[in-house]
Design a protein around this motif. Sequence first.
Motif, PDB file in Angstrom:
ATOM      1  N   VAL B 185      91.554  57.047  81.026  1.00  0.00           N
ATOM      2  CA  VAL B 185      90.985  58.390  81.112  1.00  0.00           C
ATOM      3  C   VAL B 185      92.069  59.321  81.664  1.00  0.00           C
ATOM      4  O   VAL B 185      92.497  59.172  82.802  1.00  0.00           O
ATOM      5  N   VAL B 186      92.499  60.258  80.833  1.00  0.00           N
ATOM      6  CA  VAL B 186      93.552  61.189  81.255  1.00  0.00           C
ATOM      7  C   VAL B 186      92.884  62.464  81.772  1.00  0.00           C
ATOM      8  O   VAL B 186      92.020  63.038  81.104  1.00  0.00           O
ATOM      9  N   SER B 187      93.290  62.874  82.988  1.00  0.00           N
ATOM     10  CA  SER B 187      92.670  64.051  83.596  1.00  0.00           C
ATOM     11  C   SER B 187      93.743  65.002  84.109  1.00  0.00           C
ATOM     12  O   SER B 187      94.927  64.669  84.098  1.00  0.00           O
ATOM     13  N   ASP B 188      93.312  66.160  84.588  1.00  0.00           N
ATOM     14  CA  ASP B 188      94.253  67.136  85.151  1.00  0.00           C
ATOM     15  C   ASP B 188      95.055  66.540  86.301  1.00  0.00           C
ATOM     16  O   ASP B 188      96.171  66.960  86.567  1.00  0.00           O
ATOM     17  N   LYS B 189      94.458  65.609  87.023  1.00  0.00           N
ATOM     18  CA  LYS B 189      95.129  65.051  88.208  1.00  0.00           C
ATOM     19  C   LYS B 189      95.607  63.618  87.966  1.00  0.00           C
ATOM     20  O   LYS B 189      95.608  62.814  88.875  1.00  0.00           O
ATOM     21  N   GLY B 190      95.956  63.315  86.739  1.00  0.00           N
ATOM     22  CA  GLY B 190      96.506  61.986  86.478  1.00  0.00           C
ATOM     23  C   GLY B 190      95.624  61.131  85.588  1.00  0.00           C
ATOM     24  O   GLY B 190      94.522  61.541  85.206  1.00  0.00           O
ATOM     25  N   ALA B 191      96.114  59.932  85.271  1.00  0.00           N
ATOM     26  CA  ALA B 191      95.394  59.032  84.367  1.00  0.00           C
ATOM     27  C   ALA B 191      94.773  57.893  85.171  1.00  0.00           C
ATOM     28  O   ALA B 191      95.354  57.416  86.144  1.00  0.00           O
ATOM     29  N   PHE B 192      93.564  57.491  84.765  1.00  0.00           N
ATOM     30  CA  PHE B 192      92.855  56.406  85.445  1.00  0.00           C
ATOM     31  C   PHE B 192      92.447  55.360  84.411  1.00  0.00           C
ATOM     32  O   PHE B 192      92.089  55.698  83.291  1.00  0.00           O
TER      33      PHE B 192
END
Lengths: 359, 357
Positions: B185-192
């Motif tokens: 899951v790629v997000s504004d604050k990094g990938a998880f």
Amino acid sequence: MKTDVLIIGGGPAGLSAAIETASRGLDVTIVDEASQLGGQLNQQTQVLRPLPSVYEPMRGFELANKLIEQIKGFNVRLLLNHRVVGFYADGSAGITDEENVFPVKAKKIIVASGAAEKAVAFPKWTMPGIMTIGAAQTLINRDFVMPGKEAVIVGSSDFAMETAIQLMDVGIRVKAIIEKQSGALAKEQEKASELSKNGIPFYFNSFIKEARGNGQVEQIDIELPDEVITLSVDLVCMDGGRAPILDVFYQLGCSFGFQEELGGWVPQYNHTLQTGREDVYLAGNAAGISTQGPLLLTGMIAGISVSEELQAISPAEANEMREALWKELGLLEDKEVYSGRIKHLENFTSPLLKDQFIS
Amino acid sequence: METNYETIVIGGGVVGSGIAYHLSERYKEGVLVLDKKYPMSGTSGSTQAWVWVHNKTPSWYAEFSMYSAELYPYLSKKIGDVEYKRTGGLSPFFNESDREKAQKLAESYRKIGIKIKVLSREEVLEKEPYMNPEVAGATYSSIDGNVNPFRLIDMYMRAAKRNGVRYSTYNRVTEIRQVNGKYLVVSDKGAFECKNLILAGGTWSREIGDMLGVKIPVNQLRGQILVSEPLKPFLNFTISGLRQANNGEVLMGYSMEEAGFNRATTLDVIQETANMAVRYVPGLRKAKIVRAFSGIRAMPEDGFPILGNVPGYENLYVAATHSGVTLSPLIGTLITELIMDGETSIPIDRYSLSRFG
């Protein structure tokens, strides 16, 4: 109801915008919740200076009368005791007389909603007898009501000093000026020294610790740097500064920036005083907290820009007048406020808050 | 921040936080909740928050809502006071001709054990003295009520965090990829990275599904709500259209518009809403309105919840629904069962995404 220009607010800025637009033959409507035009000028008995070059220095209520006199010469529709309460889906403003709500469709809107005073909170600050300095001034000068007999003033701005003098003039005993900072903030030193000459103590680095009283304020504790003193008062006037009134801008979906020197959150606008919404302009304290001279000038600029948009004046003529008014604004306005204003203009295309209704 | 989790929930609203909390009760692996803004800044913070069963149609959907409403008293015991009040719900009608429709509704509910009464005018006015005396009658159900949505979601979050759930807020998901049998899951604050992914994006479900090539047919519906000044407690029930909050404010709203993600309020609808409220409770004419706000609600294409596994995707779950406040305790329970046990205590096949083909 249809109109070319809807002006929200009939204070100094709204009136000067109305003069610029109505004098060029546009159909102008002013809506104001008060029962008379003039806004805060009506209770300002102090001499206002500097005013724009077209006006000689005069007292606030005299300026109000002069502006109203000029408006009377044109065909301006007045909706006094009316409020804007929202907007319809087609963009019409919803205006109420407190009984009914009716739509007003305007080609352009100028919002001159002014400023609201901020309170200075301390324990039990909501007691009767504790009010803003503007409220005290309104009671004395507009309503001819004595707000109390023994007062303290919280704050030492020019406005606070001016109000303290007006309280003394009507026989209210001012017992102290309380200021959080280490010196008086007023730029006009003679007002502060006039108060000192009258034996009124200034407490610096101090604040109200608590108010007490049975149903209304009777006593306050003041925290001084090295002790706590108690004064008996029935009036506390607090100056927490002022901030633009933004409700209408929110409802219109305008964008906002934050500019400390202008009073905090301010709608974005460009040099024509057009907001982030192209049919909405603004003027006066709503465009940044300032003094009466600059308020009139911003009203004139907004009025000229709207006249240009509605083709009541040529772009060349409008540009020339706007340029001259901006120049005068630079000369008249407090340096800090003006530089804040210029910074704010530069941020027009990069607002901090926009599309607040888009999830 | 840790980037590897066993389970990620996208969306921290009432549905997402409800799932995260219920999961955290039994589940000791890592759980992360991602929210585009902050829980309650979307639908969950702009609702009258009815816990509403009756006049949901067809009756099997009402039954589903009832099971959830029955969980609320226990939920309060577990996570703390969420100001849940089982006031009972009134749905008034003004024409005698509506009585027959109401009788039919009550009959179909009786078959599945939901008690609904059809009240006469006198009975309505006895229950709710401030109701318009011109009312013809009302349907009444004792299980309906309301909750304080801010307390509800806050308590869900606190309880979930106590149980080890992590939240990452103001953090928009921009991309979802499948990598080596896991989800990235790629997000504004990094990938998880995670094994299980739960899509609880509410109004944004369609957009989030698109990131995986999954069609989640959820649309947006705008509802505008008026708030009165605090009034003395005078309304006893949750009325379909208005309710009185604990501090005395009356919340009024029954509008539904298609306006995409635009949360503006418009005077047209505000006036209709005020007229509706005054028609129900004439005394409100004297009340001052302090505020109007609007919320965007999620509405699946056929109106029913979309729950369960996403067909053709391993360890991918979806929970997208209207009435999230009513259904959150049940959805939280069922999705937890699905992940932990591989089956649910009540069948949810009816709510599968596969129904949309």
